[in-house]
Design an enzyme around this catalytic site. Structure first.
Site, PDB file in Angstrom:
ATOM      1  N   SER A   1      -2.679 139.527 155.068  1.00  0.00           N
ATOM      2  CA  SER A   1      -2.005 140.482 154.183  1.00  0.00           C
ATOM      3  C   SER A   1      -2.535 141.864 154.506  1.00  0.00           C
ATOM      4  O   SER A   1      -3.633 142.002 155.072  1.00  0.00           O
ATOM      5  CB  SER A   1      -2.328 140.147 152.730  1.00  0.00           C
TER       6      SER A   1
ATOM      7  N   TYR B   1      -7.556 137.781 145.308  1.00  0.00           N
ATOM      8  CA  TYR B   1      -6.624 137.804 146.446  1.00  0.00           C
ATOM      9  C   TYR B   1      -7.191 138.647 147.588  1.00  0.00           C
ATOM     10  O   TYR B   1      -7.194 138.224 148.750  1.00  0.00           O
ATOM     11  CB  TYR B   1      -5.287 138.362 145.972  1.00  0.00           C
TER      12      TYR B   1
HETATM   13  P1  NAD Z   1       5.861 132.056 147.839  1.00  0.00           P
HETATM   14  O1  NAD Z   1       5.326 131.951 146.461  1.00  0.00           O
HETATM   15  O2  NAD Z   1       7.305 132.362 148.057  1.00  0.00           O
HETATM   16  O3  NAD Z   1       5.530 130.721 148.635  1.00  0.00           O
HETATM   17  C1  NAD Z   1       4.268 130.115 148.534  1.00  0.00           C
HETATM   18  C2  NAD Z   1       4.331 128.735 149.139  1.00  0.00           C
HETATM   19  O4  NAD Z   1       3.059 128.103 148.949  1.00  0.00           O
HETATM   20  C3  NAD Z   1       5.359 127.834 148.444  1.00  0.00           C
HETATM   21  O5  NAD Z   1       5.952 126.980 149.399  1.00  0.00           O
HETATM   22  C4  NAD Z   1       4.497 127.038 147.483  1.00  0.00           C
HETATM   23  O6  NAD Z   1       5.072 125.791 147.115  1.00  0.00           O
HETATM   24  C5  NAD Z   1       3.253 126.851 148.317  1.00  0.00           C
HETATM   25  N1  NAD Z   1       2.099 126.491 147.493  1.00  0.00           N
HETATM   26  C6  NAD Z   1       1.668 127.084 146.353  1.00  0.00           C
HETATM   27  N2  NAD Z   1       0.599 126.421 145.875  1.00  0.00           N
HETATM   28  C7  NAD Z   1       0.372 125.389 146.716  1.00  0.00           C
HETATM   29  C8  NAD Z   1      -0.585 124.343 146.771  1.00  0.00           C
HETATM   30  N3  NAD Z   1      -1.524 124.227 145.822  1.00  0.00           N
HETATM   31  N4  NAD Z   1      -0.540 123.457 147.772  1.00  0.00           N
HETATM   32  C9  NAD Z   1       0.422 123.558 148.741  1.00  0.00           C
HETATM   33  N5  NAD Z   1       1.341 124.534 148.752  1.00  0.00           N
HETATM   34  C10 NAD Z   1       1.318 125.429 147.762  1.00  0.00           C
HETATM   35  O7  NAD Z   1       4.924 133.130 148.566  1.00  0.00           O
HETATM   36  P2  NAD Z   1       5.130 134.061 149.854  1.00  0.00           P
HETATM   37  O8  NAD Z   1       5.309 135.441 149.382  1.00  0.00           O
HETATM   38  O9  NAD Z   1       6.082 133.485 150.823  1.00  0.00           O
HETATM   39  O10 NAD Z   1       3.649 134.003 150.444  1.00  0.00           O
HETATM   40  C11 NAD Z   1       3.280 133.237 151.544  1.00  0.00           C
HETATM   41  C12 NAD Z   1       1.983 133.797 152.118  1.00  0.00           C
HETATM   42  O11 NAD Z   1       2.187 135.143 152.532  1.00  0.00           O
HETATM   43  C13 NAD Z   1       0.825 133.813 151.108  1.00  0.00           C
HETATM   44  O12 NAD Z   1      -0.374 133.446 151.756  1.00  0.00           O
HETATM   45  C14 NAD Z   1       0.784 135.262 150.695  1.00  0.00           C
HETATM   46  O13 NAD Z   1      -0.493 135.650 150.257  1.00  0.00           O
HETATM   47  C15 NAD Z   1       1.162 135.941 151.981  1.00  0.00           C
HETATM   48  N6  NAD Z   1       1.658 137.306 151.795  1.00  0.00           N
HETATM   49  C16 NAD Z   1       2.768 137.529 151.028  1.00  0.00           C
HETATM   50  C17 NAD Z   1       3.183 138.834 150.856  1.00  0.00           C
HETATM   51  C18 NAD Z   1       4.391 139.161 150.034  1.00  0.00           C
HETATM   52  O14 NAD Z   1       4.604 140.342 149.760  1.00  0.00           O
HETATM   53  N7  NAD Z   1       5.189 138.210 149.611  1.00  0.00           N
HETATM   54  C19 NAD Z   1       2.498 139.886 151.458  1.00  0.00           C
HETATM   55  C20 NAD Z   1       1.382 139.614 152.232  1.00  0.00           C
HETATM   56  C21 NAD Z   1       0.974 138.310 152.390  1.00  0.00           C
END
Ligand code: NAD
Length: 260
Positions: free
Chosen positions: A142, A155
């Site tokens: 991130s 986080y």
């Molecule tokens: P999201 O909430 O859309 O998806 C998260 C995924 O993780 C889902 O498939 C969920 O079912 C799964 N998950 C949650 N808890 C779980 C568990 N205990 N065991 C197994 N799976 C689990 O989130 P996203 O925005 O797609 O984020 C994905 C990654 O990208 C994360 O690591 C997040 O920190 C990172 N990220 C996101 C952003 C953003 O702006 N969305 C920015 C930077 C980094």
């Protein structure tokens, strides 16, 4: 890509992970999906992707808060495809609160999912990758692996830790044709971001529009959200021959956030 690659993408029932898994399958890789959610919906997703992409797509709903379940997810991927060539450690969660009120169980959960799960999957897969002299590990970090924002202590700590872990395994795997890199997105409008809007409204005493424009997009000089598909494109690039010497890097895809 030669013989068909086998990829495990954690947290691939939603958001970024789903976009990455979709792109990998469409590029001809067998894919293990993982994540939480409604069983019937996930099965529809799995079967649809398998049909559209013409590869094997499996699902394992391992809860990655649990160390044994995380290691077991690698085992079940090897069971399904005979090997695991690529791991995208993507599953993650967010919680927003001033540090003095930050619930201890949320801290522990975020460290377990956003940091420790990547250790457990990597640990379980690394010997096989070394033996086969091929491995690509992509950790979804991130902008918060580089800079902080208030109220996101767990986080930010987990993501800084994840990048440090990425660099370490990049060194350990370097002569075994294993590459480990971080992708560090800015804001992507996924459920993870949508869900933190109400808490941020509360923590900062703002309206929804103010949170989107003055907190989220304020950080991104382009004033645009990053697309999940753009992250999938970058992940695919990291699997290409042109990326062979990219190792231990954090590839920022944040509209310029961390340049500011
Ligand atoms: P999201 O909430 O859309 O998806 C998260 C995924 O993780 C889902 O498939 C969920 O079912 C799964 N998950 C949650 N808890 C779980 C568990 N205990 N065991 C197994 N799976 C689990 O989130 P996203 O925005 O797609 O984020 C994905 C990654 O990208 C994360 O690591 C997040 O920190 C990172 N990220 C996101 C952003 C953003 O702006 N969305 C920015 C930077 C980094």
């Amino acid at each position: 890509m030669g013989e068909r690659k086998a990829a495990l993408v954690t947290g691939s029932t939603s958001g970024i992970g789903l976009a990455v898994a979709t792109a990998f399958a469409k590029a001809g890789m067998d894919v293990m999906l993982n994540g939480l959610g409604d069983a019937a919906e996930i099965e529809k997703l799995r079967a649809g992707l398998e049909h559209d992409a013409g590869v094997a797509v499996k699902f394992d709903g391992a809860n990655l808060m649990d160390a044994n379940a995380a290691a077991g997810l690698v085992e079940s991927t090897v069971g399904a495809f005979g090997k695991v060539d690529v791991i995208v450690n993507n599953a993650g969660m967010q919680f927003v609160s001033p540090v003095e009120d930050f619930p201890v169980d949320k801290w522990n959960a975020i460290i377990a999912l956003n940091l420790s799960a990547a250790f457990h999957t990597t640990r379980a897969a690394f010997a096989g990758m070394k033996q086969r002299r091929y491995g690509r590990i992509i950790n979804i970090c991130s902008a918060h692996a580089h800079v902080a924002s208030p109220f996101k202590s767990a986080y930010v700590a987990a993501k800084h830790g994840l990048l440090g872990f990425t660099k370490t395994i990049a060194l350990e795997g370097a002569t075994f044709n294993i590459r480990a890199n971080g992708i560090s997105p800015g804001y992507v409008h996924t459920p993870l971001v949508e869900n933190q809007i109400p808490d941020t409204m509360k923590a900062r005493n703002m309206t929804r529009e103010q949170v989107i424009n003055d907190v989220l997009l304020a950080a991104q000089p382009t004033k645009e959200f990053v697309k999940a598909e753009d992250i999938a494109g970058l992940a695919l690039f990291l699997l290409s021959d042109a990326a062979n010497q990219i190792n231990g890097a954090s590839l920022n895809i944040d509209g310029g956030w961390t340049a500011a």
